[in-house]
Design a protein around this motif. Structure first.
Motif, mmCIF file in Angstrom:
data_model
loop_
_atom_site.group_PDB
_atom_site.id
_atom_site.type_symbol
_atom_site.label_atom_id
_atom_site.label_comp_id
_atom_site.label_asym_id
_atom_site.label_seq_id
_atom_site.Cartn_x
_atom_site.Cartn_y
_atom_site.Cartn_z
ATOM 1 N N LEU A 181 -7.006 4.099 -5.653
ATOM 2 C CA LEU A 181 -8.226 4.905 -4.671
ATOM 3 C C LEU A 181 -7.794 6.848 -4.803
ATOM 4 C CD1 LEU A 181 -8.301 1.982 -2.502
ATOM 5 C CD2 LEU A 181 -9.937 1.794 -4.583
ATOM 6 N N ASP A 182 -8.460 6.817 -4.636
ATOM 7 C CA ASP A 182 -8.765 8.663 -4.377
ATOM 8 C C ASP A 182 -8.607 8.034 -1.853
ATOM 9 O OD1 ASP A 182 -8.516 11.021 -3.571
ATOM 10 O OD2 ASP A 182 -10.639 11.361 -4.970
ATOM 11 N N ALA A 183 -7.879 9.320 -1.857
ATOM 12 C CA ALA A 183 -7.430 8.691 -0.758
ATOM 13 C C ALA A 183 -8.274 9.476 0.053
ATOM 14 C CB ALA A 183 -6.004 8.812 -0.453
ATOM 15 N N SER A 184 -9.247 10.932 -0.575
ATOM 16 C CA SER A 184 -9.745 11.567 0.155
ATOM 17 C C SER A 184 -11.116 10.697 0.825
ATOM 18 C CB SER A 184 -10.328 12.381 -0.344
ATOM 19 O OG SER A 184 -10.841 12.075 -1.818
ATOM 20 N N GLU A 185 -11.470 10.117 -0.308
ATOM 21 C CA GLU A 185 -13.036 9.205 0.587
ATOM 22 C C GLU A 185 -12.284 7.970 1.428
ATOM 23 O OE1 GLU A 185 -14.370 6.828 -2.992
ATOM 24 O OE2 GLU A 185 -13.907 8.454 -3.919
ATOM 25 N N GLY A 186 -11.147 7.633 1.514
ATOM 26 C CA GLY A 186 -11.071 6.075 2.562
ATOM 27 C C GLY A 186 -11.016 7.514 3.849
ATOM 28 N N ALA A 187 -10.081 8.671 3.988
ATOM 29 C CA ALA A 187 -9.943 9.466 5.130
ATOM 30 C C ALA A 187 -11.764 9.762 5.964
ATOM 31 C CB ALA A 187 -9.566 11.129 4.515
ATOM 32 N N HIS A 188 -13.038 9.473 4.423
ATOM 33 C CA HIS A 188 -13.387 9.939 5.182
ATOM 34 C C HIS A 188 -14.512 9.140 5.745
ATOM 35 C CE1 HIS A 188 -18.002 11.308 5.297
ATOM 36 N NE2 HIS A 188 -18.653 10.148 4.489
ATOM 37 N N PHE A 189 -14.505 7.778 5.141
ATOM 38 C CA PHE A 189 -14.113 6.620 5.771
ATOM 39 C C PHE A 189 -13.919 6.532 7.383
ATOM 40 C CE2 PHE A 189 -13.321 2.452 6.590
ATOM 41 C CZ PHE A 189 -15.065 1.734 7.227
ATOM 42 N N LEU A 190 -12.695 7.011 7.555
ATOM 43 C CA LEU A 190 -12.267 6.590 8.806
ATOM 44 C C LEU A 190 -13.035 7.699 10.072
ATOM 45 C CD1 LEU A 190 -8.212 6.243 7.958
ATOM 46 C CD2 LEU A 190 -9.990 4.661 8.384
ATOM 47 N N ALA A 191 -13.049 9.069 8.932
ATOM 48 C CA ALA A 191 -13.620 9.759 10.197
ATOM 49 C C ALA A 191 -15.192 9.376 10.731
ATOM 50 C CB ALA A 191 -14.124 11.621 9.103
ATOM 51 N N SER A 192 -15.861 8.305 9.645
ATOM 52 C CA SER A 192 -16.767 8.564 10.123
ATOM 53 C C SER A 192 -16.830 7.016 11.451
ATOM 54 C CB SER A 192 -17.511 7.995 8.495
ATOM 55 O OG SER A 192 -17.610 6.348 8.120
ATOM 56 N N LEU A 193 -15.817 6.517 10.923
ATOM 57 C CA LEU A 193 -15.986 5.508 12.331
ATOM 58 C C LEU A 193 -15.419 5.974 13.356
ATOM 59 C CD1 LEU A 193 -13.582 2.963 9.958
ATOM 60 C CD2 LEU A 193 -15.977 2.806 11.177
ATOM 61 N N HIS A 194 -15.117 7.481 13.379
ATOM 62 C CA HIS A 194 -14.549 7.317 14.767
ATOM 63 C C HIS A 194 -15.270 8.573 15.242
ATOM 64 C CE1 HIS A 194 -10.856 6.243 14.906
ATOM 65 N NE2 HIS A 194 -10.406 5.977 13.950
ATOM 66 N N GLY A 195 -16.767 9.022 14.667
ATOM 67 C CA GLY A 195 -17.973 9.769 14.775
ATOM 68 C C GLY A 195 -17.680 11.060 15.105
ATOM 69 N N LYS A 196 -17.084 10.984 13.974
ATOM 70 C CA LYS A 196 -16.725 13.010 13.101
ATOM 71 C C LYS A 196 -17.675 13.246 11.987
ATOM 72 C CE LYS A 196 -12.277 13.461 15.156
ATOM 73 N NZ LYS A 196 -10.969 13.443 15.820
ATOM 74 N N LEU A 205 0.719 -0.847 -0.011
ATOM 75 C CA LEU A 205 0.201 0.250 -0.365
ATOM 76 C C LEU A 205 0.676 0.752 0.214
ATOM 77 C CD1 LEU A 205 -2.877 -0.942 3.133
ATOM 78 C CD2 LEU A 205 -2.640 -1.986 0.261
ATOM 79 N N PHE A 206 0.765 2.285 -1.265
ATOM 80 C CA PHE A 206 1.727 3.073 -1.273
ATOM 81 C C PHE A 206 0.069 4.246 -1.399
ATOM 82 C CE2 PHE A 206 3.843 -0.457 -3.558
ATOM 83 C CZ PHE A 206 5.327 0.569 -2.763
ATOM 84 N N GLY A 207 1.081 5.620 -0.138
ATOM 85 C CA GLY A 207 0.245 6.716 -0.993
ATOM 86 C C GLY A 207 1.397 7.433 -1.737
ATOM 87 N N VAL A 208 0.389 8.054 -2.611
ATOM 88 C CA VAL A 208 1.180 8.382 -3.388
ATOM 89 C C VAL A 208 0.297 10.062 -3.737
ATOM 90 C CG1 VAL A 208 0.292 7.300 -5.268
ATOM 91 C CG2 VAL A 208 2.853 8.433 -5.828
ATOM 92 N N ARG A 209 1.090 10.819 -3.964
ATOM 93 C CA ARG A 209 0.351 12.434 -4.876
ATOM 94 C C ARG A 209 -0.201 12.293 -6.123
ATOM 95 N NH1 ARG A 209 0.835 15.976 -1.175
ATOM 96 N NH2 ARG A 209 3.765 16.450 -0.446
#
Length: 101
Positions: A86-101, A45-49
């Protein structure tokens, strides 16, 4: 920002890990066997611009072909890895929803 998922045959694992670290890439490595592609595989898994996606793919291909030459192994076809982008911004939204944000 993109999440680049790269599934490689375990034959390439050590070489990819070493060479990509030398190039300054940070990655997460997941090893598995069976299932997808029916043999031992490693998923990186790589995070890349966005602008770095093509360079990342090119680096991976070059590492694999150089390693094949070094080990005297020729790939019967040009398939060395399977990748997903994958667009990482979608993942960030998913992670935020797991933490009730």
């Amino acid at each position: 920002m993109k999440l680049f998922i790269c599934i490689v045959e375990s034959f390439y694992r050590d070489e990819i890990e070493t060479k990509m670290k030398e190039k300054g890439y940070r990655m997460t490595e997941l090893s598995s066997s069976g299932g997808f592609l029916k043999r031992g595989n490693t998923t990186f898994l790589f995070g890349v611009r966005d602008s770095g996606v093509e360079e990342l793919k090119s680096s991976l291909k070059n590492i694999c072909t150089a390693y094949e030459q070094k080990k005297g192994r020729s790939s019967p076809d040009s398939h060395r890895f399977t990748s997903f982008l994958l667009d990482a911004s979608e993942g960030a939204h998913f992670l935020a929803s797991l933490h009730g944000k």
